[in-house]
Enzyme design. Structure first.
Site, PDB file in Angstrom:
ATOM      1  N   LYS A   1       0.863  -1.187   0.000  1.00  0.00           N
ATOM      2  CA  LYS A   1       0.000   0.000   0.000  1.00  0.00           C
ATOM      3  C   LYS A   1       0.897   1.235   0.000  1.00  0.00           C
ATOM      4  O   LYS A   1       1.934   1.260   0.685  1.00  0.00           O
ATOM      5  CB  LYS A   1      -0.878  -0.039   1.253  1.00  0.00           C
ATOM      6  CG  LYS A   1      -1.897   1.083   1.354  1.00  0.00           C
ATOM      7  CD  LYS A   1      -2.756   0.886   2.600  1.00  0.00           C
ATOM      8  CE  LYS A   1      -3.825   1.935   2.737  1.00  0.00           C
ATOM      9  NZ  LYS A   1      -4.667   1.729   3.936  1.00  0.00           N
TER      10      LYS A   1
ATOM     11  N   SER B   1      -9.505   1.584   2.889  1.00  0.00           N
ATOM     12  CA  SER B   1      -8.675   2.340   1.995  1.00  0.00           C
ATOM     13  C   SER B   1      -7.626   1.503   1.252  1.00  0.00           C
ATOM     14  O   SER B   1      -7.064   1.971   0.264  1.00  0.00           O
ATOM     15  CB  SER B   1      -7.963   3.443   2.793  1.00  0.00           C
ATOM     16  OG  SER B   1      -7.137   2.884   3.801  1.00  0.00           O
TER      17      SER B   1
ATOM     18  N   SER C   1      -9.596  -0.902   7.050  1.00  0.00           N
ATOM     19  CA  SER C   1      -9.054  -0.785   5.688  1.00  0.00           C
ATOM     20  C   SER C   1      -8.303  -1.985   5.160  1.00  0.00           C
ATOM     21  O   SER C   1      -7.936  -2.004   3.985  1.00  0.00           O
ATOM     22  CB  SER C   1      -8.158   0.442   5.594  1.00  0.00           C
ATOM     23  OG  SER C   1      -8.957   1.578   5.467  1.00  0.00           O
TER      24      SER C   1
HETATM   25  N1  GLN Z   1     -13.073   3.875   6.426  1.00  0.00           N
HETATM   26  C1  GLN Z   1     -12.397   4.266   7.622  1.00  0.00           C
HETATM   27  C2  GLN Z   1     -11.980   5.715   7.536  1.00  0.00           C
HETATM   28  O1  GLN Z   1     -12.210   6.328   6.536  1.00  0.00           O
HETATM   29  C3  GLN Z   1     -11.232   3.366   7.878  1.00  0.00           C
HETATM   30  C4  GLN Z   1     -10.044   3.710   7.072  1.00  0.00           C
HETATM   31  C5  GLN Z   1      -8.845   2.899   7.437  1.00  0.00           C
HETATM   32  O2  GLN Z   1      -8.937   1.865   8.081  1.00  0.00           O
HETATM   33  N2  GLN Z   1      -7.696   3.419   7.049  1.00  0.00           N
HETATM   34  O3  GLN Z   1     -11.432   6.246   8.467  1.00  0.00           O
END
Ligand code: GLN
Length: 493
Positions: free
Chosen positions: A78, A153, A177
């Protein structure tokens, strides 16, 4: 023989170690698969083709090294993990020209074990999002249906692994994510216990929640990556100094679920859960029962406060972490302003996208003198209650099980107009980050209405990754394996 790219990580690793294939052949095959699939899924922000091929050729000259557990295996990362000499953007214009001069701890560990970095995956900007639609470089697409999101994400990583561009990827999970995109793309994703994997070189979003972890096509492959990236790192003061078990070796110790107690939190099976997701999860729970598990109803009574609590804490931490991107210390500078304040303002308003700006403003607000007690402090208190719910439930059972997400992958654009609607999709994943505990999403089939993958989520005790992976492994062995996404992977050559 199946195409090289459609082998599992464990299979390809064994073929490489036995010199049945060369690292160059494997890398060449993955690059060809990336070329064939990228136009449909757009999962990568950077391709490291040439350097990866050169590295593979050099490694082939030396031959497999016995201590290197991933010798010659192509993997993806990532784009929130720093990689020496390889651009790292966090999916943001703010870092579009950033090339780190050091590797994240876990990247260094993977390299020490002979893994070959094939590229960097697309993501929501600074890991803020649930669909990759917040990436400044455009969204990735779901390999099962390109009109649907891959989740986020770490959506690029999940899409890549599902489309066999590489054998595994490392993502990060602040509120789901890793697990949510794994569920949407039909792969395995593990968020380890907070402190299990060093955050050194993981560009921070919510420091008390962020944790990196493996994304792979099987539980065994997930365990093999965790074996390498877990462990104490003095460069991260929250990294915990306890020994790392051999997760992959432990998988063979269990062939059924006799004596295992699985808790079903009642709050995860109610309103808002798509019937096709409930049905697939229930079938797998039934299978667990047939394999000897005892199923126990449990409750996580503060679940309904999780979204509000998470978004206050995550935004507060984000506003503080992202203050460093001011065009001077870090980040792209806007050179059109006439004075210093103008330069800060313009750099930050042009460098950050809409969602990141929204979160910085809300995060700054909840930390401000007049509102700190009402919002941030209150959220920190509720966080303790949410964690206690998990500890109470896990005192009666070995793991908890529930859906990873309320629905299968939603369509691109379906939730973008309403940020709150997007936040609500995280309902089943965020509590775990607030609690610091480990969780895993296991692909269990395709939803009968959407035809898209469904993930069952297993929640474990602190540093309980071994039993989490063992239980997931037994279930995986007794669940029909998902086919490859149609049209993208040739498994027959
Ligand atoms: N969807 C969640 C957020 O927008 C989790 C994102 C993540 O785990 N990086 O914060």
């Amino acid at each position: 023989m199946a195409a090289l790219h459609s082998h599992t990580l464990s299979q390809i690793r064994d073929l490489l170690a036995a010199k049945k294939v060369t690292a160059e052949e494997v890398v060449t095959d993955c690059i060809a698969q990336i070329r064939a699939t990228e136009p449909s899924i757009q999962a990568l922000l950077f391709r490291n083709d040439e350097a990866a091929l050169n590295q593979a050729r050099e490694m082939d000259k030396q031959g497999p090294q016995p201590g290197q557990l991933l010798w010659g295996v192509p993997i993806l990362l990532k784009d929130v993990l720093t990689t020496k000499g390889i651009p790292t953007t966090c999916g943001s214009k703010m870092l579009k020209d950033f090339t780190p001069c050091y590797d994240a701890y876990l990247v260094a560990r993977l390299k020490e074990h002979g893994a070959i970095i094939l590229g960097k995956n697309n993501m929501d900007e600074f890991a803020m999002g649930s669909s990759t639609e917040n990436s400044a470089f455009g969204p990735s697409r779901n390999p099962w249906n390109p009109d649907h999101v891959p989740g986020g994400s770490s959506g690029g990583s999940a899409a890549s692994v599902a489309a066999c561009q590489a054998f595994a990827a490392v993502g990060t999970d602040t509120g789901g994510s890793i697990r949510q995109p794994a569920s949407f793309c039909g792969i395995v994703g593990l968020k380890p216990t907070y402190g299990r994997v060093s955050r050194f070189g993981l560009i921070a979003y919510g420091s008390s929640l962020d944790q990196a972890g493996p994304m792979a096509r099987t539980v065994e492959d997930t365990a093999l990556i965790l074996d390498i990236i877990a462990g104490h790192d003095p460069q991260d003061s929250t990294s915990v100094n306890i020994s790392v078990p051999d997760y992959a070796a432990a998988l063979t110790a269990r062939t059924d679920l006799q004596g295992i107690r699985i808790g079903m939190p009642k709050e995860y099976w109610g309103e808002g859960l798509a019937p096709e997701v409930a049905e697939a999860c229930n079938q797998t729970i039934e299978q667990a029962r047939r394999l000897g598990a005892e199923i126990i109803p449990v409750s996580l009574p503060h679940t309904s406060y999780a979204i509000a609590t998470y978004y206050i804490i995550a935004m507060a931490e984000a506003s503080s972490n992202l203050a460093r991107f001011d065009g001077v210390r870090y980040g792209a500078r806007d050179t059109t302003a006439d004075d210093l304040l103008g330069m800060y303002t313009k750099s930050r308003s042009t460098g950050f996208g809409e969602e990141v700006q929204r979160r910085i403003m809300l995060g700054t607000y909840v930390l401000s003198a007049g509102y700190y007690d009402a919002y941030y402090k209150k959220a920190a208190q509720v966080r303790r209650l949410i964690r206690q719910d998990f500890l109470d439930a896990l005192s009666q059972c070995d793991v908890l099980a529930g859906p990873a997400c309320p629905t299968t992958a939603f369509a691109l654009g379906e939730n973008t107009a309403d940020p709150l609607q997007m936040y609500l999709t995280d309902i089943f994943t965020i509590s775990l980050n607030l609690s610091g505990l480990p969780g895993l999403s296991l692909p269990i089939g395709l939803g009968k209405d959407s035809g898209l993958p469904v993930g069952l989520q297993l929640f474990g005790s602190k540093f309980g990754e071994t039993s989490l992976l063992q239980i997931a492994h037994v279930l995986e062995q007794h669940t029909p394996r998902l086919p490859f996404p149609q049209g993208l992977v040739d498994s027959t050559i």
